[in-house]
Motif scaffolding. Structure first.
Motif, PDB file in Angstrom:
ATOM      1  N   LYS A 743       0.836  -1.201   0.000  1.00 46.10           N
ATOM      2  CA  LYS A 743       0.000   0.000   0.000  1.00 46.10           C
ATOM      3  C   LYS A 743       0.871   1.251   0.000  1.00 46.10           C
ATOM      4  CE  LYS A 743      -4.084  -1.971   2.227  1.00 46.10           C
ATOM      5  NZ  LYS A 743      -5.044  -1.860   3.373  1.00 46.10           N
ATOM      6  N   GLN A 746       1.980   1.833  -3.579  1.00 47.09           N
ATOM      7  CA  GLN A 746       0.895   2.381  -4.392  1.00 47.09           C
ATOM      8  C   GLN A 746       0.734   3.880  -4.131  1.00 47.09           C
ATOM      9  OE1 GLN A 746      -2.568   0.053  -3.462  1.00 47.09           O
ATOM     10  NE2 GLN A 746      -1.648  -1.865  -4.184  1.00 47.09           N
ATOM     11  N   GLU A 749       3.588   5.854  -5.672  1.00 48.79           N
ATOM     12  CA  GLU A 749       3.383   6.003  -7.107  1.00 48.79           C
ATOM     13  C   GLU A 749       2.410   7.132  -7.388  1.00 48.79           C
ATOM     14  OE1 GLU A 749       2.154   2.417  -8.945  1.00 48.79           O
ATOM     15  OE2 GLU A 749       4.190   1.624  -9.065  1.00 48.79           O
TER      16      GLU A 749
END
Length: 769
Positions: A743, A746, A749
């Motif tokens: 997580k 993510q 990103e």
């Protein structure tokens, strides 16, 4: 209303009379409803075809507001003459629905009744009907209608005097030629009886045939021109003679018959009170029932009702003959003995159709028997008494009196057992204290006291003498109260002297049979402590009776004042300005509960700007919102917040807790009020970051929620909130700290932090393996 009967409908009206009258109304106008006369009036008007009278079940207590509505303001205070139970409208309507008509209210749809005409007719009937409906309980009414002779005992406030007066009233109206006599031991009580009797419908006219006298006044009427010294004056003479006897006893200056007894008892063996009781009740007050004459030496030694041994009787009678027969003046027992000896009643023998005696426990045997000689038939004798209120030595006992009267006629022995004088709070205190006081004095017998009461009042209060402000006490007592003291010697007490110019100061003896709205009792427990040291039970019993009488004179307000604080009854509310101040409103209302009284006081204190006192009064009546407002005005925010909480005004409670610096409690209140943002802020200030995060989250303030979760070390929750706030960089850092690397990658990103994203993916793979 229409009701089907035998196949045909016919109109029929059922008349129901609701009796919610207050006895004070009856004192001014009778409310007797004569059903036959009323039915005749309605028949003439074509209103009523038939009438049935049904006895409904026993009725319940009525709510206070219904009583207030019926009684209204300005009609005096409720006292022992109040009807104990009222018939409530709601209950009567419920009973009415069980009848065969739909409801009482429907009657007006079919008939027009001239209510004013009926009221006028009832008022006319009330003044002319001989069978006056008394506003008494059933147990009292049975004695009003009873045939004599009747010996009626009863607890304090049970209405003995009321029943006696109404029995007399009924008899005097039934027998228009009858002559009647009412005798009390006290002039104060006889004056009260006359006042009450005058206020009955037609009572003033009946007084032409009714004589209401104290026993001394009766003796003066028999012995025209005779000077009869008072009981108190004789008692003082006896005390002086007793002191002389003690001096002679010590010096051995005694007559020969006492020498042997004196050798066994170097000091005078009888206490003043014990010797006075023997002198007044036995030697002078009893008759010789062997000869049916006065009690002489032989009668005293052989037949007198006394606990003394034969040897003691010999000695006591010698002391009596030597030192107490020559006391100056004629007292009431001397007059009675003279009447009995000479059998001269100045035309009063068998003169009266009825003789009524109130407080008979304070009359001696020779006094009873003289009164019996004045009634035409023993059936006309009516006596009331409470043996536990005996303030004079009379040896009174129902069994003894019955035995004396049984020689003339069979008598009824009855009793009343409901206290209708004292408020519930005062009655409860007296009942609780009786057990303790009687045990402390070593007494086996005590009154069968009943707590059932009509009135609600403030709880009794107590205070050490040093804390009482005399002007404040005098203001509280006013003209409806009294300061009760043990005896005349207490009149020299500084507090009694300061009060005397502003309010009545009465001894227990003087207030016997009377009642007051408010009573302050001075030094009665100290008096009990002195009596506890006495060996003679009669003296301790007398002290108990004095205490019992003093404590039960108050209808609604009782203040116990003692020189030493430890003598006050345990658990007694201490008198303070709030307790005193509340009584300013009492005179303005007829029936009020404690809660309403305090609420009224609270409003007055609030208007005066005394917000803290007002708030406390509001709290006592569970008006927490008003209490909170007053505390808030006084700047006591913590107390205000607590009251707002109890009133379930959580938003205001939160504000006040904030102002008091109690942020945790403020946050909880804001949370209950649904004000999550404010709750979160307060939780933050209280350092409760986890709770703050929850509340910020509920408020949709995810960034602030995340910061609080982060400070609380709850990085997973913080990351989720940062993510929802689209603060992906911070979310990724929190996910990383929570070791949720996938997580975190993510979020890195999304934040375009690709190097950090790769680093987290590598960590995620290593973590996985």
């Amino acid at each position: 209303m229409f009701r089907e009967r035998g196949g045909t409908d016919r109109p029929r009206m059922v008349l129901v009379v609701w009796d919610v009258d207050h006895h004070d109304d009856a004192m001014n106008r009778a409310r007797r409803i004569h059903y036959d006369n009323l039915a005749a009036v309605l028949h003439e008007e074509g209103i009523l075809e038939e009438m049935s009278i049904s006895k409904l079940p026993e009725y319940p207590w009525v709510p206070v507001d219904v009583v207030e509505k019926e009684v209204g303001k300005g009609k005096g205070v409720l006292n022992q003459y109040v009807r104990l139970q009222y018939r409530g409208e709601d209950w009567w309507m419920e009973q009415a629905t069980r009848w065969e008509q739909e409801s009482l209210a429907d009657a007006h749809e079919f008939f027009e009744i001239d209510v004013e005409r009926i009221e006028q007719e009832l008022a006319h009937i009330a003044q002319n009907d001989e069978d006056f409906l008394l506003h008494l309980l059933p147990e009292q009414m049975q004695f009003v209608r009873a045939e004599g002779p009747l010996l009626l005992s009863g607890t304090v406030g049970s209405g003995k005097t009321t029943v006696m007066l109404y029995h007399l009233y009924r008899q005097a109206r039934t027998n228009p030629n009858g002559q009647y006599l009412v005798v009390t031991y006290s002039p104060n009580l006889s004056n009260l009886c006359q006042l009450l009797f005058e206020r009955l419908p037609g009572g003033r006219d009946l007084l032409e045939r009714v004589s209401i006298l104290s026993f001394t006044q009766l003796l003066k009427m028999i012995n025209r021109g005779a000077h009869i010294i008072s009981y108190d004056a004789r008692r003082r003479q006896f005390e002086e003679a007793y002191a002389e006897v003690g001096r002679r006893w010590k010096m051995k200056a005694i007559p020969k018959p006492l020498h042997n007894f004196r050798q066994k008892h170097p000091t005078l063996p009888w206490h003043l009170e014990a010797l006075w009781a023997e002198y007044w009740d036995v030697i002078k007050g009893q008759l010789n029932w062997a000869t049916r004459g006065l009690l002489d030496r032989e009668g005293y030694l052989q037949y007198a009702a006394t606990r003394l041994t034969p040897e003691e009787r010999e000695a006591v009678f010698s002391v009596y003959e030597q030192w107490f027969t020559q006391l100056p003046g004629m007292d009431e027992l001397d007059a009675c003995r003279q009447i009995w000896r000479e059998q001269e009643f100045s035309g009063l023998r068998y003169r009266f159709d009825g003789v009524y005696v109130d407080e008979a426990q304070d009359l001696c045997e020779v006094q009873w028997m003289i009164l019996l000689q004045m009634v035409k038939s023993p059936t006309g004798l009516f006596l009331t008494a409470d043996p536990f209120q005996a303030l004079r030595p009379s040896g009174f006992h129902w069994n003894r009196l019955e035995r004396r009267l049984q020689s003339e006629i069979a008598v009824q022995d009855a009793s009343l057992g409901i206290n209708r004088r004292n408020s519930r709070q005062i009655a409860s205190l007296v009942q609780r204290e009786m057990e303790r006081v009687s045990q402390r004095l070593g007494l086996e017998e005590k009154p069968n006291y009943h707590v059932t009461a009509v009135l609600d009042s403030l709880p009794p209060a107590g205070a050490p003498e040093q804390q009482i402000d005399p002007p404040r006490l005098a203001e509280w007592l006013g003209d409806q109260g009294a300061l009760v003291i043990p005896d005349d010697s207490a009149r020299n007490h500084p507090l009694a002297q300061q009060i005397a110019n502003s309010a009545p100061v009465v001894t227990v003896e003087e207030c016997k049979g009377l009642e007051f709205d408010r009573v302050a009792v001075l030094g009665m427990y100290a008096h009990l402590e002195e009596a506890k040291r006495e060996r003679a039970e009669t003296l301790r019993q007398l002290a108990f009776s004095q205490w019992y009488v003093a404590m039960t004179r108050a209808r609604r307000g009782l203040l116990v004042i003692e020189p030493e604080a430890q003598l006050l009854p345990t658990g007694l509310t201490v008198a303070d300005e709030v307790w005193f101040g509340t009584w300013r409103d009492v005179e303005e209302v007829v029936v009020r509960s404690v809660d309403v009284l305090r609420a009224r006081s609270a409003e007055r204190y609030e208007d005066a700007g005394e917000f803290v006192v007002a708030a406390r009064c509001y709290e006592q009546t569970a008006q927490f919102d008003k209490a909170a407002e007053c505390y808030e005005k006084a700047g006591q925010f913590s107390n205000a917040a607590e009251c707002y909480e109890q009133a379930e005004r959580f938003d205001r409670a939160g504000v006040c807790y904030e102002q008091a610096g109690q942020f945790g409690k403020a946050a909880q209140c804001y949370e209950q009020a649904g004000q999550f943002s404010k709750a979160a802020q307060c939780y933050e200030q209280a350092g409760q970051f986890d709770n703050a995060g929850v509340c910020y989250e509920k408020a949709g303030q995810f960034g602030q929620a995340a910061e609080c979760y982060e400070q609380a070390g709850q990085f997973g929750k913080a990351a989720q909130c940062y993510e929802r706030a689209q603060q992906f960089g911070k979310a990724a850092q929190c996910y990383e700290r929570a070791q949720q690397f996938d997580k975190a990658a993510q979020c890195y990103e999304k934040a375009q932090m690709f190097a950090d994203a790769d680093r987290c993916r590598r960590k995620a793979r290593r973590w996985w393996w």
